[in-house]
Design an enzyme around this catalytic site. Structure first.
Site, PDB file in Angstrom:
ATOM      1  N   ASP A   1     -10.884   1.352  -4.205  1.00 51.73           N
ATOM      2  CA  ASP A   1     -10.785   0.329  -3.163  1.00 51.73           C
ATOM      3  C   ASP A   1     -11.681  -0.876  -3.404  1.00 51.73           C
ATOM      4  O   ASP A   1     -12.320  -1.378  -2.485  1.00 51.73           O
ATOM      5  CB  ASP A   1     -11.023   0.942  -1.769  1.00 51.73           C
ATOM      6  CG  ASP A   1      -9.844   1.783  -1.315  1.00 51.73           C
ATOM      7  OD1 ASP A   1      -8.731   1.261  -1.276  1.00 51.73           O
ATOM      8  OD2 ASP A   1     -10.041   2.989  -1.018  1.00 51.73           O
TER       9      ASP A   1
ATOM     10  N   ASP B   1      -5.743  -3.373   1.498  1.00 48.52           N
ATOM     11  CA  ASP B   1      -6.476  -2.149   1.808  1.00 48.52           C
ATOM     12  C   ASP B   1      -7.559  -1.901   0.764  1.00 48.52           C
ATOM     13  O   ASP B   1      -7.319  -1.229  -0.232  1.00 48.52           O
ATOM     14  CB  ASP B   1      -5.522  -0.947   1.894  1.00 48.52           C
ATOM     15  CG  ASP B   1      -6.258   0.324   2.307  1.00 48.52           C
ATOM     16  OD1 ASP B   1      -7.435   0.220   2.701  1.00 48.52           O
ATOM     17  OD2 ASP B   1      -5.660   1.418   2.223  1.00 48.52           O
TER      18      ASP B   1
HETATM   19  C1  RNT Z   1      -6.600   5.969   2.176  1.00 55.15           C
HETATM   20  C2  RNT Z   1      -5.435   5.082   2.494  1.00 55.15           C
HETATM   21  C3  RNT Z   1      -5.428   4.500   3.867  1.00 55.15           C
HETATM   22  C4  RNT Z   1      -6.791   4.022   4.295  1.00 55.15           C
HETATM   23  C5  RNT Z   1      -6.826   3.290   5.602  1.00 55.15           C
HETATM   24  C6  RNT Z   1      -8.207   3.145   6.128  1.00 55.15           C
HETATM   25  O1  RNT Z   1      -6.662   6.329   0.867  1.00 55.15           O
HETATM   26  O2  RNT Z   1      -5.340   4.068   1.545  1.00 55.15           O
HETATM   27  O3  RNT Z   1      -4.490   3.493   3.943  1.00 55.15           O
HETATM   28  O4  RNT Z   1      -7.380   3.216   3.326  1.00 55.15           O
HETATM   29  O5  RNT Z   1      -5.973   3.888   6.461  1.00 55.15           O
HETATM   30 ZN    ZN Z   2      -3.914   2.529   1.912  1.00 56.79          ZN
END
Ligand code: RNT
Ligand code: ZN
Length: 417
Positions: free
Chosen positions: A295, A325
């Protein structure tokens, strides 16, 4: 930045693109219509306002402790508006259930109601932003390793109730804004070690989803998000890609593609055309997985570019929703919003400026060299002059000007938290 300079550079770019049959004004008009769904959770490292305390669980992690994270609803709103003021165009805000306006009370997940999002709906209206939504099954005492696929009926019912209520919230948001609210369901369910019950948990998840989706709504759209693995859940994920593609295709639900949720060499761009043939729409979670689903903040890279190009090549601007995201807690969080959003828009712009007709003509004629040559040339065409013009017309910081703006806000606001 000097207006005159931007005007000049744009005029030259416009001519250069016209020579390959591309109308930069048309590309700008299309880019203007693209609304990104900004993920509220970048502002506070996925903490939310539940007044409960406790850690982020469910196989996800925000690393870093850069000062200044939003600690409450007012700070988060202020940060989102600040970020949005540096992102050209009109955008949406993607909320998670744990970001409700709970007024200092502890509202358990199976008690959430549209009323808890009334102030968000009003705030969004005042600020010309539309809302999207997510159920939240992580960071809760009942999360464990299994939520919607838990063999314990009481736990499963709890999460079914939660997710049903979230759909009712999304419906209210959609109704109030006169535009469907896109609600994403992602559950972390899985197993750290070997499991001998792959089928059983998937049967339970399927059954839970069918119960959740029983109510038909008009003002919200459901999407379901798969994943390869989560931290501490490495051996098995109930909601795998295959599971959700089958579910989405058989139930007419939107599948969410998170760019961090696949094997590192898999092309996410390649999936869009296949999904669009069998599911109504596609939701994207644009992220930057550095070696794993880390992320990191989205940047212009081949993956993001290809993803955007596939949307335009499939002529699917109206069927693909672009959400972000990522959650980086190690740098200025408002800056992180701006970098990732603008990078996504820059990739979209490059996609919109692609001379697709000529490329397709080459391809059909078997002219592989010509196709590759033009694709390569496109990378260094003056798309940046068109981008600067986009920022100028939208009255937002041009080029690196936003760095100083973020710094000022840090000095005046976030560093004092
Ligand atoms: C987790 C998913 C999901 C989250 C969010 C906070 O791996 O990517 O989308 O990042 O819901
Ligand atoms: Zn996600």
């Amino acid at each position: 930045m000097k207006t005159e300079l931007i005007d000049k550079a744009y005029a030259i770019a416009q001519e250069r693109y016209a020579a390959i049959g591309i109308d930069t004004e048309a590309a700008l008009a299309q880019l203007q219509k693209i609304q990104l769904s900004l993920h509220c959770w970048q502002a506070d490292d996925v903490s939310g306002f539940e007044n409960r305390g406790g850690d982020l669980t469910g196989g996800i992690q925000a690393t870093g402790n850069y000062p200044g994270r939003a600690r409450n609803i007012d700070e988060l709103r202020q940060d989102v508006l600040k970020a949005a003021s540096m992102i050209p165009g009109k955008h949406r805000l993607n909320l998670h259930e744990i970001y409700g306006d709970f007024g200092g009370k502890v509202v358990d997940r199976d008690e959430v109601e549209p009323a808890h999002f009334q102030s968000w709906i009003e705030w969004a209206k005042e600020n010309g932003m539309k809302l999207d939504f997510n159920s939240t099954s992580f960071s809760h005492p009942k999360s464990g390793d299994l939520s919607l696929s838990n063999p314990d009926p009481a736990i499963r019912d709890f999460w079914v109730e939660h997710t049903k209520r979230c759909r009712a919230v999304a419906e209210e948001m959609g109704k109030a804004q006169g535009d469907p609210c896109i609600m994403n369901v992602w559950v972390h369910d899985g197993s750290k070690d070997l499991t001998v019950n792959r089928m059983y948990y998937r049967e339970l998840l399927k059954d839970s989803l069918d119960r959740i989706f029983e109510t038909e709504y008009k003002n919200m759209k459901d999407c379901i998000e798969s994943k390869v693995f989560g931290i501490g859940l490495e051996s098995y994920t109930v909601g795998s890609n295959d599971f959700y593609i089958g579910y989405g295709a058989s139930r007419g639900k939107i599948v969410t593609l998170d760019t961090g949720h696949f094997h590192p060499t898999e092309s996410i761009a390649d999936k869009i055309s296949s999904l669009l043939l069998y599911t109504p729409e596609v939701m994207l979670h644009v992220s930057r997985p550095v070696r794993w689903d880390s992320d990191h903040v989205t940047i212009i890279n081949d993956e993001t570019l290809e993803l955007c190009k596939e949307i335009t090549r499939c002529n699917a601007l109206d069927r693909v929703h672009i959400g972000l995201d990522y959650f980086d807690a190690s740098i200025n969080r408002i800056g992180a919003y701006v970098i990732g959003s603008r990078a996504t828009q820059k990739c979209m712009l490059q996609a919109l400026l692609e001379p697709i007709e000529t490329l397709r003509k080459y391809e059909l004629a078997g002219q592989g060299f010509e196709r590759l040559a033009l694709l390569e040339e496109c990378k260094s065409l003056p798309w940046n002059a068109v981008w600067d013009m986009f920022c100028q017309r939208n009255d937002v910081a041009v080029g690196e000007e936003f760095i100083a703006e973020v710094q000022q806000y840090e000095q005046a606001v976030t560093s004092k938290r």
